[in-house]
Design a protein around this motif. Structure first.
Motif, short mmCIF file in Angstrom:
data_model
loop_
_atom_site.label_atom_id
_atom_site.label_comp_id
_atom_site.label_asym_id
_atom_site.label_seq_id
_atom_site.Cartn_x
_atom_site.Cartn_y
_atom_site.Cartn_z
N ALA A 172 4.54 1.83 1.70
CA ALA A 172 5.56 2.76 1.20
C ALA A 172 5.00 4.17 1.29
N PHE A 173 5.81 5.09 1.79
CA PHE A 173 5.40 6.48 1.93
C PHE A 173 5.90 7.31 0.75
N LEU A 174 5.09 8.27 0.32
CA LEU A 174 5.51 9.21 -0.72
C LEU A 174 4.89 10.56 -0.41
N ASP A 175 5.73 11.59 -0.24
CA ASP A 175 5.22 12.94 -0.10
C ASP A 175 4.66 13.39 -1.45
N THR B 192 0.84 -1.19 0.00
CA THR B 192 0.00 0.00 0.00
C THR B 192 0.88 1.24 0.00
N VAL B 193 0.57 2.17 -0.88
CA VAL B 193 1.27 3.46 -0.97
C VAL B 193 0.45 4.49 -0.21
N VAL B 194 1.08 5.20 0.72
CA VAL B 194 0.39 6.23 1.50
C VAL B 194 0.94 7.61 1.12
N ILE B 195 0.04 8.48 0.64
CA ILE B 195 0.42 9.83 0.20
C ILE B 195 -0.43 10.86 0.96
N VAL C 282 -3.09 2.46 -3.77
CA VAL C 282 -2.70 3.80 -3.33
C VAL C 282 -3.76 4.38 -2.41
N LEU C 283 -3.33 4.88 -1.24
CA LEU C 283 -4.18 5.65 -0.35
C LEU C 283 -3.70 7.09 -0.35
N VAL C 284 -4.55 8.01 -0.82
CA VAL C 284 -4.24 9.44 -0.76
C VAL C 284 -5.11 10.05 0.33
N VAL C 285 -4.46 10.68 1.31
CA VAL C 285 -5.19 11.31 2.40
C VAL C 285 -5.25 12.81 2.14
N ASP C 286 -6.45 13.29 1.80
CA ASP C 286 -6.68 14.71 1.53
C ASP C 286 -6.80 15.44 2.86
N ASP C 287 -5.75 16.18 3.21
CA ASP C 287 -5.67 16.86 4.50
C ASP C 287 -6.22 18.29 4.39
N GLU C 288 -7.44 18.39 3.84
CA GLU C 288 -8.06 19.69 3.53
C GLU C 288 -7.17 20.52 2.63
N SER C 289 -6.70 19.91 1.55
CA SER C 289 -5.80 20.60 0.63
C SER C 289 -6.48 21.81 -0.02
N PRO C 290 -5.79 22.96 -0.06
CA PRO C 290 -6.35 24.14 -0.75
C PRO C 290 -6.62 23.88 -2.22
N TYR C 291 -5.71 23.13 -2.88
CA TYR C 291 -5.97 22.79 -4.27
C TYR C 291 -6.73 21.47 -4.29
N PRO C 292 -7.90 21.45 -4.94
CA PRO C 292 -8.79 20.28 -4.85
C PRO C 292 -8.18 19.02 -5.45
N ILE C 293 -8.36 17.93 -4.75
CA ILE C 293 -7.79 16.66 -5.21
C ILE C 293 -8.50 16.15 -6.46
N LEU D 92 11.32 10.15 4.22
CA LEU D 92 10.08 9.36 4.22
C LEU D 92 9.72 8.84 2.83
N SER D 93 9.98 9.62 1.79
CA SER D 93 9.60 9.18 0.45
C SER D 93 10.43 8.02 -0.06
N CYS D 94 11.47 7.65 0.70
CA CYS D 94 12.30 6.49 0.35
C CYS D 94 12.14 5.36 1.36
N MET D 95 11.11 5.43 2.19
CA MET D 95 10.94 4.48 3.30
C MET D 95 9.80 3.51 3.01
N VAL D 96 10.04 2.24 3.30
CA VAL D 96 9.03 1.19 3.21
C VAL D 96 9.07 0.40 4.51
N VAL D 97 7.91 0.10 5.07
CA VAL D 97 7.85 -0.65 6.33
C VAL D 97 6.95 -1.88 6.16
N GLY D 98 7.24 -2.90 6.97
CA GLY D 98 6.46 -4.12 6.96
C GLY D 98 5.32 -4.07 7.97
N ARG D 99 4.52 -5.13 7.99
CA ARG D 99 3.31 -5.18 8.82
C ARG D 99 3.61 -4.97 10.30
N ARG D 100 4.68 -5.57 10.78
CA ARG D 100 5.03 -5.43 12.20
C ARG D 100 5.10 -3.96 12.62
#
Length: 319
Positions: free
Chosen positions: A90-93, A5-8, A35-46, A171-179
């Motif tokens: 995996a995280f991606l800014d 899962t990619v988290v942005i 891919v999971l994109v979390v819209d953190d009340e972005s000023p520019y609409p997703i 963070l954009s180069c980091m991947v973590v496992g389930r643990r």
């Protein structure tokens, strides 16, 4: 569902930034992801950023909308919503882009060496001159080579090394496992600074094995960046330094049995105090009142702030 899962986290003010990041995701040579994109009340609409995607790409994206909680809070929301059958996150800014083999290198390295935490090298333009690659660590640290092409290594003393200088981690180069993605979270309250470093340290402490890849996993972009948008004369600078000190104070509690790590943490705390106090001195020079409320909060938690102020005053008078 997907193996990874990619988290942005998404909060931008300009068109095309998220679209560029997503293009690099869908250009990966490893394709078993969602891919999971979390819209953190972005000023520019997703919606505008997703409008030009192909239908098959859009179907692989889940958008989660939330009240603004900052980057750490947005990433936590992503972690809380990882599908049950994903093994990796995996995280991606949203203003960075991945190199095509990033996920492939991460998946191969983590499965081959049974690692649950992974970083690739990070690269970028002149604004990010301070980053250095994983291979550079061999010049000064004890490194064990695990694979040659691409170069994959582990550091027996990673906890001490990263606290001396964490500029090889991002963070954009980091991947973590389930643990890790089931148990470790960001300190969401630290919106202005250091929530990523605290997360790095908590993951390393909890990980079964950490591996690092020298091949660049991401290229840093220059979208909306909370940390870099605050200069020394910004009203938010004192809060940023206080957030940094709080994160370091938290880390000090984690590393009490590691003298080298403790020395590095205390040095960074001293620097945060001095930078904070110099910012208030500049306010006075510009005929502005110091930020007494936040200084009082800091002093209650950290009486050494008073000693740092006295030291700066003595140094100023002795010139």
């Amino acid at each position: 569902m997907a193996k990874l899962t990619v988290v942005i986290p998404y909060y931008q003010k300009e068109a095309g930034i998220l679209r560029r990041a997503l293009a690099s995701v869908f250009a990966q040579t490893f394709s078993d992801f969602h891919v999971l994109v979390v819209d953190d009340e972005s000023p520019y609409p997703i919606a505008d950023e997703l409008a030009g995607l192909a239908q098959e790409e859009r179907e692989r994206i889940t958008v989660i909308r939330q009240l603004n909680g900052g980057p750490g809070g947005a990433r936590n929301t992503g972690l809380d919503n990882v599908p049950a059958d994903s093994d990796f996150v995996a995280f991606l800014d949203s203003d960075d882009v991945w190199t095509p083999d990033h996920l492939s290198n991460a998946y191969r390295s983590m499965t081959r060496f049974e690692a649950d935490c992974y970083w690739a090298s990070i690269t970028g333009g002149d604004a990010f001159y301070y980053h250095f690659g994983v291979a550079d660590l061999e010049k000064s640290e004890k490194v064990t080579r695990l694979a040659e092409s691409p170069l994959v290594v582990e550091l027996p003393e990673l906890q001490d090394v990263m606290l001396k200088d964490w500029s090889f981690l991002h963070l954009s180069c980091m991947v973590v496992g389930r643990r890790l993605f089931e148990t470790v979270r960001f300190e969401a309250a630290l919106k202005l600074a250091a929530e990523d470093v605290l997360f790095f340290c908590d993951c390393v402490l909890a990980a079964k094995r950490v591996v690092l890849c020298d091949e660049a996993g991401a290229v840093r972009g220059e979208g909306l960046n909370i940390f870099h948008s605050i200069d020394n004369d910004s009203p938010q600078f004192l809060k940023q330094q206080f957030n940094t000190w709080v994160a370091l104070d938290t880390l000090e509690g984690r590393y009490r049995n590691r003298p080298n790590a403790m020395a590095a943490i205390r040095s960074y705390k001293h620097t945060a105090r001095r930078q904070a106090l110099w910012s208030q001195a500049r306010r006075i020079k510009r005929r502005k009142l110091p930020q007494f409320d936040l200084l009082a909060r800091w002093l209650l938690r950290d009486p050494r702030l008073l000693g740092s102020a006295a030291g700066l005053a003595v140094g100023k008078l002795s010139r």
